[in-house]
Design a protein around this motif. Structure first.
Motif, PDB file in Angstrom:
ATOM      1  N   LEU A  32       0.842  -1.201   0.000  1.00 12.13           N
ATOM      2  CA  LEU A  32       0.000   0.000   0.000  1.00 12.13           C
ATOM      3  C   LEU A  32       0.875   1.249   0.000  1.00 12.13           C
ATOM      4  CD1 LEU A  32      -2.802  -1.045   2.528  1.00 12.13           C
ATOM      5  CD2 LEU A  32      -2.987  -0.863   0.058  1.00 12.13           C
ATOM      6  N   LEU A 402     -17.430  -2.281  -1.322  1.00  9.89           N
ATOM      7  CA  LEU A 402     -16.319  -1.707  -0.557  1.00  9.89           C
ATOM      8  C   LEU A 402     -16.847  -0.794   0.548  1.00  9.89           C
ATOM      9  CD1 LEU A 402     -13.256  -1.227  -0.257  1.00  9.89           C
ATOM     10  CD2 LEU A 402     -13.441   0.590  -1.932  1.00  9.89           C
ATOM     11  N   VAL A 403     -17.771   0.092   0.170  1.00 13.60           N
ATOM     12  CA  VAL A 403     -18.280   1.035   1.170  1.00 13.60           C
ATOM     13  C   VAL A 403     -19.044   0.289   2.257  1.00 13.60           C
ATOM     14  CG1 VAL A 403     -19.878   2.926   1.537  1.00 13.60           C
ATOM     15  CG2 VAL A 403     -18.344   2.976  -0.408  1.00 13.60           C
ATOM     16  N   ILE A 406     -16.559  -1.593   4.470  1.00 16.77           N
ATOM     17  CA  ILE A 406     -15.784  -0.740   5.386  1.00 16.77           C
ATOM     18  C   ILE A 406     -16.654  -0.269   6.541  1.00 16.77           C
ATOM     19  CG2 ILE A 406     -14.599   1.459   5.581  1.00 16.77           C
ATOM     20  CD1 ILE A 406     -13.516   1.097   2.827  1.00 16.77           C
ATOM     21  N   MET A 407     -17.885   0.126   6.201  1.00 18.38           N
ATOM     22  CA  MET A 407     -18.799   0.590   7.251  1.00 18.38           C
ATOM     23  C   MET A 407     -19.038  -0.524   8.275  1.00 18.38           C
ATOM     24  SD  MET A 407     -19.968   3.637   6.603  1.00 18.38           S
ATOM     25  CE  MET A 407     -20.724   4.735   5.457  1.00 18.38           C
ATOM     26  N   PHE A 410     -15.948  -1.122  10.470  1.00 14.77           N
ATOM     27  CA  PHE A 410     -15.588  -0.136  11.488  1.00 14.77           C
ATOM     28  C   PHE A 410     -16.682   0.105  12.514  1.00 14.77           C
ATOM     29  CE2 PHE A 410     -12.516   1.836   8.308  1.00 14.77           C
ATOM     30  CZ  PHE A 410     -11.510   1.031   8.770  1.00 14.77           C
ATOM     31  N   PHE A 411     -17.922  -0.041  12.106  1.00 14.36           N
ATOM     32  CA  PHE A 411     -18.980   0.428  12.997  1.00 14.36           C
ATOM     33  C   PHE A 411     -19.893  -0.665  13.524  1.00 14.36           C
ATOM     34  CE2 PHE A 411     -18.068   4.019  10.047  1.00 14.36           C
ATOM     35  CZ  PHE A 411     -17.305   4.727  10.956  1.00 14.36           C
TER      36      PHE A 411
ATOM     37  N   ALA B 192     -10.979   6.234  11.525  1.00 16.16           N
ATOM     38  CA  ALA B 192     -11.988   5.227  11.182  1.00 16.16           C
ATOM     39  C   ALA B 192     -13.268   5.889  10.670  1.00 16.16           C
ATOM     40  CB  ALA B 192     -12.287   4.344  12.378  1.00 16.16           C
ATOM     41  N   ILE B 193     -13.506   7.141  11.052  1.00  9.05           N
ATOM     42  CA  ILE B 193     -14.660   7.865  10.491  1.00  9.05           C
ATOM     43  C   ILE B 193     -14.271   8.494   9.149  1.00  9.05           C
ATOM     44  CG2 ILE B 193     -16.202   9.830  10.819  1.00  9.05           C
ATOM     45  CD1 ILE B 193     -16.021   9.243  13.832  1.00  9.05           C
ATOM     46  N   PHE B 195     -11.964   7.602   6.967  1.00  4.64           N
ATOM     47  CA  PHE B 195     -11.632   6.695   5.863  1.00  4.64           C
ATOM     48  C   PHE B 195     -12.845   6.286   5.021  1.00  4.64           C
ATOM     49  CE2 PHE B 195     -10.435   2.468   4.158  1.00  4.64           C
ATOM     50  CZ  PHE B 195      -9.362   2.851   3.390  1.00  4.64           C
ATOM     51  N   PRO B 196     -13.940   5.833   5.668  1.00  3.73           N
ATOM     52  CA  PRO B 196     -15.126   5.510   4.842  1.00  3.73           C
ATOM     53  C   PRO B 196     -15.627   6.726   4.081  1.00  3.73           C
ATOM     54  CG  PRO B 196     -15.425   4.728   7.077  1.00  3.73           C
ATOM     55  CD  PRO B 196     -14.153   5.508   7.080  1.00  3.73           C
ATOM     56  N   THR B 199     -13.486   7.254   1.159  1.00  2.47           N
ATOM     57  CA  THR B 199     -13.805   6.222   0.173  1.00  2.47           C
ATOM     58  C   THR B 199     -15.042   6.612  -0.629  1.00  2.47           C
ATOM     59  OG1 THR B 199     -12.983   4.641   1.792  1.00  2.47           O
ATOM     60  CG2 THR B 199     -14.125   3.743  -0.105  1.00  2.47           C
ATOM     61  N   ILE B 200     -16.082   7.038   0.078  1.00  2.00           N
ATOM     62  CA  ILE B 200     -17.301   7.454  -0.622  1.00  2.00           C
ATOM     63  C   ILE B 200     -16.994   8.666  -1.502  1.00  2.00           C
ATOM     64  CG2 ILE B 200     -19.675   8.291  -0.338  1.00  2.00           C
ATOM     65  CD1 ILE B 200     -19.780   6.810   2.284  1.00  2.00           C
ATOM     66  N   TRP B 230      -5.718   7.790   0.307  1.00  2.00           N
ATOM     67  CA  TRP B 230      -6.508   6.602   0.669  1.00  2.00           C
ATOM     68  C   TRP B 230      -5.590   5.425   0.990  1.00  2.00           C
ATOM     69  CZ3 TRP B 230      -7.806   1.718  -1.412  1.00  2.00           C
ATOM     70  CH2 TRP B 230      -9.000   1.182  -0.944  1.00  2.00           C
ATOM     71  N   ALA B 234      -5.247   3.447   4.423  1.00  2.00           N
ATOM     72  CA  ALA B 234      -5.513   2.006   4.416  1.00  2.00           C
ATOM     73  C   ALA B 234      -4.342   1.279   5.074  1.00  2.00           C
ATOM     74  CB  ALA B 234      -5.722   1.506   2.993  1.00  2.00           C
TER      75      ALA B 234
END
Ligand code: HEM
Lengths: 459, 282
Positions: A32, A402-403, A406-407, A410-411, B192-193, B195-196, B199-200, B230, B234
Motif C-alpha cells: 500500500l 467496498l463502502v 468498510i462501514m 468499522f462500525f 476510522a470515520i 476513511f469511509p 472512500t465514498i 486513501w 488504508a
C-alpha cells in the motif's frame, strides 16, 4: 527419514514460505505504501503528453531514460501493473487464509451457557435473587430487549434455563466484502479495458455518422448511425459557457430508434455504447471570395467549398480553401479576427498557402491578386466522446461492496450474550450472564456491565 | 455582499476561540474552557449562516447553486467541517485540551480563504451535477476528520516526548492532558470515520467523472493524490488492526496521511495542474 519424504518436506516448506509471503500482513502494508509512493512520481512527471512537450522541458537523454523506464505512461507500465497484481494476489491469499475462520464464526454458537463457556467469558456476572425464577426471567429478559431487540433462543437443561442472544452475526462478512470488492473493481477495470474502447467523433449539424475514431487512432464502425439534429450553446454574460447540448438521433436500418438531447452531465447510451458531450465547434462549409487581378480587374466572386480546388475564371490560377480560424492572431500577437487559409496554385509554381483576413482586405494581396471575403457559410459540429465499457457495472458493484464492507468493519460487530437462570446449592435462584463481541470489545463490555448492573437492581 | 461580511466576522471569532483554547491549556481554568467552546460554537453558527446566505444570494443573482464549487468556497467549507468535527469529538471524549491543537486550523484555513477571490461565479457545464455536491461534502468531512486526527497525533507525540524527558512525574500541564491511551484511541477513531467518508468521496467523484466525461478514472493528479491519501490511511488501518501498531508509529503515519491530504487538496492546485476547478485561473 527416507529420501523422497525429505524432498517432499522441503517442497512443502517452500510452498509454505511462498504462501506465508503472500498472506503476510507486512506485505499488505508495504504494498500500500509503495503504491502510494509510486503514484506520486506519476503526478510529478506529467503523463501521456505528446513527446515534443517532454523534449521542451527535459534534456533528450532524460526523455530517453523516462521512455525506457516507462515513466511517461507509468500507470500502465509493467512495474506499476505488477505491483497491482501483487496486491491482488495478496488480497486473494489473505482472503483464502481467513475464509474458514470467518465461516466458522458464522455458524450458530453454543446456545447453552455451560461451565466450559463460562470459564472463557470475560467479567461474567453471578447474581442471586430472593425471587421466584419466573419473575427473574421475566424482568431480566425485558431489560435485555434494550440491547438485543430480537428474542433469545431458550434451552432447558436439567437444572437451568439458558437464554442466548445474538446480534450482527453477518457483519463478520465485512472482511470478505471489503477484500473481494477490491478484486471485483480490478476485474471490472481490466475487463473494461480489454473488451471496451474509448473514442471520439465530430458530427456536423444535420449529418449522420456510423464510424468513430478510437483513441488508438483506428476507425471503428458502429452497428447503427447517430445523427446530430441540432447543437446549441448558451453563454453567461461573462462569456463563460453555461450549457451545451446536442439533439441526437440513433438511426438503425434507416429508421430513428431513439432521440435524446445530451448535455455535459447527461449522456446517451445505446447498445452499451455511450455518447458524451465533450466539445463543439464550427467549420466553414464554403467561403465566398471576391477576387481582383492586375489593374483591379475583377475576376468576379467564387464560392469555394472547403477542401476542393476551384478555378478562378480568366486568371489561370486555382485556389483551395484549406483552413479556417475564428480568432486568428498576427505574428505580433494582435487579434486578426476571422482568417481563411487558402492554397494558391499558379501554373508552373509550387502551391503556396496564405491567410486571407476578413477584416483586413488591404493585407490580402498575393502575387498580384487581391482577395476579399464576402461570406463564410459555417457548419456547426458537436464533439462527442464515445465509450464502451462493459466492466463499469462490476466496478460500481465493487465500490458499493467496498463502502458497505468498510462501514460494517468499522462500525458494527458480532455481539453475543448468554444468560443462565438456575439454582445454587442452597436452592436460591442464581443468574449467570456474560457477553462477547468480536470487535469494539471495550465499548461492548461497558455496555454489558451497565446491563448487569440493572440486573442487580431487579427485586 | 453580506455573506462576505459574515465570513469576515467568523474569521475573528475563530481567532478568539483559538486564543481561548491556548489560554485554557496554559491556565487550566474551567471557565475559560467553557468560554472557548462557546466561542468556537458561535464561530460555527456565524459561518453556517454565511454559507447559507451565500447560497441564497447566488439564487438572487440568478445563478442558483450550492456554494461548494471553487477554491474559496471549498476552503470555507473545510474550515467549518473541521470546527464541527472537533466540537463533536470534544463533546464525546471530553478532550478540551486538544482544542489548542485543532482550532488553529479553522482560523488559518479561513484566513487563507480570504486571500482568494470570492465572487459568486456561475458554473461551467461540467460542474452542474448533484454528484459533485455529494463528492465535495464527503471528501471534506473526511479531510476534517483527518485534520482532527492530525492534531491529536501531534498532541500525542508532544506528550510522549515530554514524558520521556521529564521521567514519570511530568509537569502539571502533562497531567492535565488526556491520557496517551485515549489520545491514541481518538487518533484511530477519527481516522476510522474519515476513511469511509474519503472512500465514498473518491467513488462519487469517479461516478461523476464517468457521467460527465465517460471515464471513471483517468489518473489525473487530483485523483491520483486522493488515491495516495486513501492508500496511506488504508496502510495505517491495517498496521493498526492487524499488526497492532499503536502509539508513536501510528501517530507518525497519521501525520504523514494528513500531510498527503493537504497536498491533495492544495498542493495539487498550487503546484501541479489538473482537470479540477479549484484554484487556477477562475
Ligand atoms: C487495498 C485495499 C484494502 C482495503 C481497503 C482493506 C480494508 C480492510 C478493512 C476495512 C479491514 C478491517 C476489517 C475488520 O476490522 O474486520 C481490513 C482488515 C484486514 N485486511 Fe484488508 N484491506 C485492503 C487490502 C488488504 C490486503 C491486500 C490484504 C491481504 C493480505 C488484507 C488483509 C487484511 C487482514 C488480514 C485484515 C484483518 C481482519 C481482522 O483482523 O478482522 N487487506 N482490511
Amino acid at each position: 527419514m527416507p529420501e523422497n519424504e525429505k524432498v517432499k518436506a522441503r517442497r512443502v516448506d517452500f510452498i509454505d514460505r511462498i504462501w506465508g509471503f503472500f498472506t503476510s500482513l507486512r506485505l499488505v502494508i508495504i504494498l500500500l505504501l509503495v503504491l502510494s509512493l509510486l503514484s506520486v512520481v506519476g503526478t510529478v512527471i506529467e503523463q501521456n503528453k505528446p513527446l515534443q512537450e517532454y523534449y521542451r522541458f527535459f534534456r533528450p537523454e532524460t526523455v530517453e531514460l523516462f521512455l525506457k523506464l516507462g515513466l511517461l505512461d507509468m500507470y500502465h507500465s509493467w512495474w506499476f501493473t505488477s505491483c497491482l497484481a501483487l496486491l491482488a494476489l495478496n488480497v486473494i491469499a489473505c482472503t483464502m487464509e481467513r475464509y474458514p475462520s470467518i465461516m466458522k464464526g458464522l455458524k450458530t454458537a453454543n446456545v447453552v451457557l455451560d461451565e466450559k463457556l463460562e470459564a472463557g467469558l470475560k467479567d461474567p456476572a453471578k447474581i442471586k435473587y430472593h425471587l421466584p425464577a419466573e419473575t427473574v426471567e421475566k424482568r431480566v429478559t425485558e431489560l435485555v430487549k434494550k440491547i438485543f431487540p430480537a428474542g433469545p433462543i431458550v434451552t432447558e437443561t436439567q437444572d437451568a434455563r439458558h437464554f442466548f442472544y445474538e446480534k450482527g452475526r453477518y457483519t463478520r462478512l465485512s472482511f470478505l466484502l471489503t477484500h473481494l470488492s477490491i478484486l471485483i473493481i480490478f476485474i471490472g477495470a481490466i475487463g473494461g479495458s480489454i473488451f471496451g474502447f474509448k473514442g471520439y467523433v465530430n458530427i456536423n449539424e444535420g449529418s449522420t455518422i456510423s464510424t468513430i475514431q478510437t483513441r488508438k487512432g483506428e476507425n471503428k464502425a458502429l452497428n447503427f448511425g447517430v445523427r446530430c439534429n441540432s447543437f446549441n450553446a448558451d453563454y453567461y454574460e461573462t462569456g463563460a459557457p453555461k450549457d451545451y447540448r446536442s439533439d441526437l438521433s440513433v438511426i438503425r436500418d434507416g429508421k430513428e430508434v431513439l432521440r435524446q438531447t445530451i448535455r455535459v452531465n447527461d449522456p446517451l447510451s445505446y447498445e452499451g455504447i455511450t455518447f458524451y458531450q465533450s466539445s463543439f465547434g464550427a467549420l466553414p462549409d464554403n467561403v465566398t471570395l471576391e477576387i481582383r487581378g492586375k489593374n483591379d480587374a475583377s475576376h468576379g466572386t467564387v464560392v469555394a467549398p472547403v477542401g476542393k480546388q476551384v478555378d478562378i475564371p480568366g486568371s489561370g490560377i486555382r485556389i483551395e480553401v484549406a483552413d479556417y480560424r475564428e480568432h486568428f492572431h498576427f505574428p505580433d500577437g494582435s487579434e486578426a479576427g476571422t482568417a481563411i487559409g487558402v492554397n494558391i496554385f499558379r501554373p508552373g509554381a509550387e502551391p503556396e498557402g496564405v491567410w486571407i483576413y476578413e477584416a483586413y482586405p488591404e493585407k490580402n494581396n498575393h502575387w498580384g491578386y487581391s482577395f476579399k471575403v464576402k461570406g463564410v457559410k459555417l457548419q456547426k459540429y458537436t464533439g462527442l466522446q464515445v465509450n464502451k465499457d462493459p466492466g463499469v457495472w462490476l466496478v460500481w458493484t465493487g465500490c458499493i461492496m467496498l463502502v458497505v464492507g468498510i462501514m460494517l468493519a468499522f462500525f458494527t460487530s458480532h455481539k453475543k450474550l448468554w444468560i443462565r437462570i438456575g439454582k445454587d446449592r442452597k436452592g436460591r435462584v442464581e443468574l449467570t450472564a456474560g457477553g462477547m463481541a468480536n470487535k469494539n470489545k471495550y465499548a461492548f463490555s461497558s455496555e454489558v456491565a451497565r446491563l448487569f448492573d440493572s440486573f442487580r437492581e431487579v427485586s | 455582499m453580506t455573506n462576505s461580511l459574515l465570513f469576515g466576522i467568523s474569521i475573528f471569532v475563530y481567532f478568539f476561540s483559538m486564543v481561548l483554547y491556548v489560554s485554557y491549556l496554559a491556565f487550566r481554568s474551567d471557565a475559560l474552557g467553557k468560554v472557548a467552546t462557546l466561542t468556537l460554537l458561535s464561530g460555527v453558527l456565524v459561518e453556517t449562516a454565511a454559507i447559507f446566505l451565500r447560497w441564497y444570494e447566488s439564487y438572487q443573482m440568478g445563478i442558483g447553486r450550492a456554494p461548494l464549487t471553487n477554491l474559496y468556497e471549498s476552503l470555507v467549507f473545510f474550515a467549518l467541517t473541521i470546527a464541527v468535527f472537533y466540537l463533536l469529538m470534544e463533546w464525546k471524549f471530553k478532550i478540551k485540551t486538544v482544542g489548542a491543537f485543532v482550532t488553529p486550523f479553522p482560523f488559518i484555513v479561513m484566513a487563507y480563504a480570504s486571500l482568494n477571490p470570492n465572487e459568486i461565479q456561475p458554473l461551467v457545464p461540467a460542474l452542474k451535477s448533484n454528484w459533485l455536491i455529494a463528492h465535495v461534502v464527503t471528501c471534506f468531512v473526511g479531510y476534517a476528520a483527518f485534520a482532527v486526527s492530525f492534531g491529536v497525533s501531534i498532541l500525542y507525540l508532544f506528550k510522549m516526548n515530554a514524558e520521556n524527558k521529564s521521567g514519570k512525574k511530568g509537569g502539571v500541564l502533562l497531567e492535565y492532558l488526556p491520557s496517551s491511551e485515549l489520545l491514541d484511541e481518538i487518533g484511530y477513531k477519527t481516522i476510522a470515520i474519515g476513511f469511509p467518508l474519503l472512500t465514498i468521496g473518491i467513488i462519487t467523484g469517479a461516478f461523476w467523472a464517468n457521467v460527465a466525461w465517460g471515464t471513471y478514472w483517468s489518473w489525473d493528479p487530483k485523483e491520483t493524490w486522493s488515491l495516495i491519501v486513501w492508500l496511506i490511511y488504508a496502510a495505517y488501518l491495517h498496521a493498526r488492526i492487524t499488526r497492532g501498531w499503536r502509539g508513536k508509529k501510528a501517530a507518525l503515519l497519521s501525520i504523514l496521511g494528513f500531510a498527503a491530504t493537504l497536498f491533495c487538496y492544495l498542493g495539487v492546485n498550487l503546484i501541479l495542474s489538473g482537470l479540477h476547478s479549484y484554484g487556477g485561473a477562475s
